[in-house]
Design an enzyme around this catalytic site. Structure first.
Site, PDB file in Angstrom:
ATOM      1  N   ASP A  67       0.848  -1.137  -0.015  1.00  0.00           N
ATOM      2  CA  ASP A  67       0.051   0.054  -0.035  1.00  0.00           C
ATOM      3  C   ASP A  67       1.008   1.085   0.012  1.00  0.00           C
ATOM      4  OD1 ASP A  67       0.920  -0.403   2.608  1.00  0.00           O
ATOM      5  OD2 ASP A  67      -0.941  -0.943   3.408  1.00  0.00           O
ATOM      6  N   ASN A 135      -7.583  -3.037  14.689  1.00  0.00           N
ATOM      7  CA  ASN A 135      -8.708  -3.335  14.317  1.00  0.00           C
ATOM      8  C   ASN A 135      -8.971  -4.394  13.216  1.00  0.00           C
ATOM      9  OD1 ASN A 135      -7.802  -2.187  11.680  1.00  0.00           O
ATOM     10  ND2 ASN A 135      -9.234  -0.701  11.662  1.00  0.00           N
ATOM     11  N   HIS A 137      -7.188  -4.987  10.341  1.00  0.00           N
ATOM     12  CA  HIS A 137      -7.089  -4.637   9.068  1.00  0.00           C
ATOM     13  C   HIS A 137      -5.548  -5.363   8.699  1.00  0.00           C
ATOM     14  CE1 HIS A 137      -4.635  -0.404   9.824  1.00  0.00           C
ATOM     15  NE2 HIS A 137      -4.031  -1.530   9.397  1.00  0.00           N
ATOM     16  N   GLU A 142      -9.764  -1.929   5.634  1.00  0.00           N
ATOM     17  CA  GLU A 142     -10.530  -1.771   6.937  1.00  0.00           C
ATOM     18  C   GLU A 142     -11.671  -2.565   6.997  1.00  0.00           C
ATOM     19  OE1 GLU A 142      -8.956   0.095   8.609  1.00  0.00           O
ATOM     20  OE2 GLU A 142      -8.055   1.815   7.929  1.00  0.00           O
TER      21      GLU A 142
HETATM   22  C1  F6R Z   1       1.548  -1.460   6.109  1.00  0.00           C
HETATM   23  C2  F6R Z   1       0.261  -2.138   6.099  1.00  0.00           C
HETATM   24  C3  F6R Z   1      -0.560  -1.889   7.401  1.00  0.00           C
HETATM   25  C4  F6R Z   1       0.233  -2.408   8.803  1.00  0.00           C
HETATM   26  C5  F6R Z   1      -0.551  -2.561  10.046  1.00  0.00           C
HETATM   27  C6  F6R Z   1       0.339  -2.801  11.143  1.00  0.00           C
HETATM   28  O1  F6R Z   1       2.077  -1.812   4.847  1.00  0.00           O
HETATM   29  O2  F6R Z   1      -0.273  -2.588   5.331  1.00  0.00           O
HETATM   30  O3  F6R Z   1      -1.474  -2.929   7.459  1.00  0.00           O
HETATM   31  O4  F6R Z   1       0.758  -3.680   8.532  1.00  0.00           O
HETATM   32  O5  F6R Z   1      -1.087  -1.202  10.016  1.00  0.00           O
HETATM   33  O6  F6R Z   1       1.295  -1.575  11.448  1.00  0.00           O
HETATM   34  P1  F6R Z   1       2.265  -1.548  12.494  1.00  0.00           P
HETATM   35  O7  F6R Z   1       3.510  -2.614  11.985  1.00  0.00           O
HETATM   36  O8  F6R Z   1       2.914  -0.228  12.352  1.00  0.00           O
HETATM   37  O9  F6R Z   1       1.723  -1.876  13.839  1.00  0.00           O
END
Ligand code: F6R
Length: 240
Positions: A67, A135, A137, A142
């Site tokens: 992303d 959450n 995701h 989401e």
């Molecule tokens: C990042 C991504 C997100 C993260 C998730 C966890 O490319 O796609 O889904 O993997 O938000 O983020 P952290 O690792 O910062 O807790």
């Protein structure tokens, strides 16, 4: 789903590296699906260290990232293209032309999503690294995202904006929209490696492993993947 519980973040990163190294060693022209965020940093450090010490080569490797925020300049140090270059690519011998991520500044977002979907069709991930949001995701999918969605532009939820604001000077600076691979693109990977660390991920990890498979918890779709490994530390596994 295979679940590996480690003592702490360092051990989680070491285990993730072991699995990643196996993929690159077995197939030097592997397609690696990569994630940003705090969770994979320990894995990326180990990949860089191993390349330096042991010469593991990434010359033929290709990468696709999950992303990218919409609207940030590629020179912005908050963009995911910058994150990947700083935290991984510049420490390896990978060819920049072999690294792929959505163009957050695309003039025509729909065309950009179509381009990325076509690219993913042409290079299936041999392994897809994922983190998980508090959450539930995965990537920026989401709660409520259809499981059959492909690359699309999303409005980030308040909880994700709040979680990610720690990396920005002010919460107002966090972009409100992002490009993301959809669950369908993620599920197409040959193998999934999902990482989780810390007590704030425990509830999402419970849903991922033992919850109902529901679009309300996007990560739960991984229960349907034939080759998915979760590596998480004890804090993230505390509700299992
Ligand atoms: C990042 C991504 C997100 C993260 C998730 C966890 O490319 O796609 O889904 O993997 O938000 O983020 P952290 O690792 O910062 O807790």
């Amino acid at each position: 789903m295979k679940v590996i519980i480690t003592k702490d973040y360092e051990e989680m990163s070491a285990k993730a590296f072991e699995l990643m190294k196996q993929v690159v060693t077995e197939n030097p022209s592997a397609v690696l699906g990569l994630a940003t965020g705090s969770t994979p940093l320990g894995l990326y450090e180990r990949m860089a260290e191993d390349h330096k010490k042991n010469g593991t080569s990434y010359k033929q490797v290709k990468t696709v990232n999950l992303d990218e925020y919409e609207g940030l300049d590629i020179s912005s140090d908050q963009s995911y293209v910058y994150f990947m270059r700083e935290n991984l690519f510049r420490h390896l011998d990978i060819r920049p032309a072999n690294t792929n991520i959505e163009n957050g500044k695309a003039q025509d977002p729909e065309a950009e999503c179509a381009r990325y979907n076509a690219l993913l069709e042409s290079m299936r991930q041999d392994i897809q690294v994922l983190g998980i949001g508090s959450n539930g995701h995965i990537a920026f999918n989401e709660p409520g995202t259809p499981f059959d969605a492909e690359t699309h532009v999303v409005d980030l939820t308040e909880s994700t904006i709040r979680d990610n604001s720690r990396l920005f000077a002010r919460i107002e600076d966090v972009p409100r929209r992002a490009f993301t691979m959809g669950p369908k693109n993620i599920m197409n990977a040959r193998r999934i490696l999902i990482l989780a660390s810390g007590a704030n991920k425990a509830k999402a990890v419970l849903g991922l492993v033992k919850g109902e498979v529901t679009e309300q918890l996007p990560a739960s779709v991984l229960q349907r993947h034939p080759d998915c490994t979760l590596v998480c530390d004890e804090a993230a596994a505390s509700l299992l």
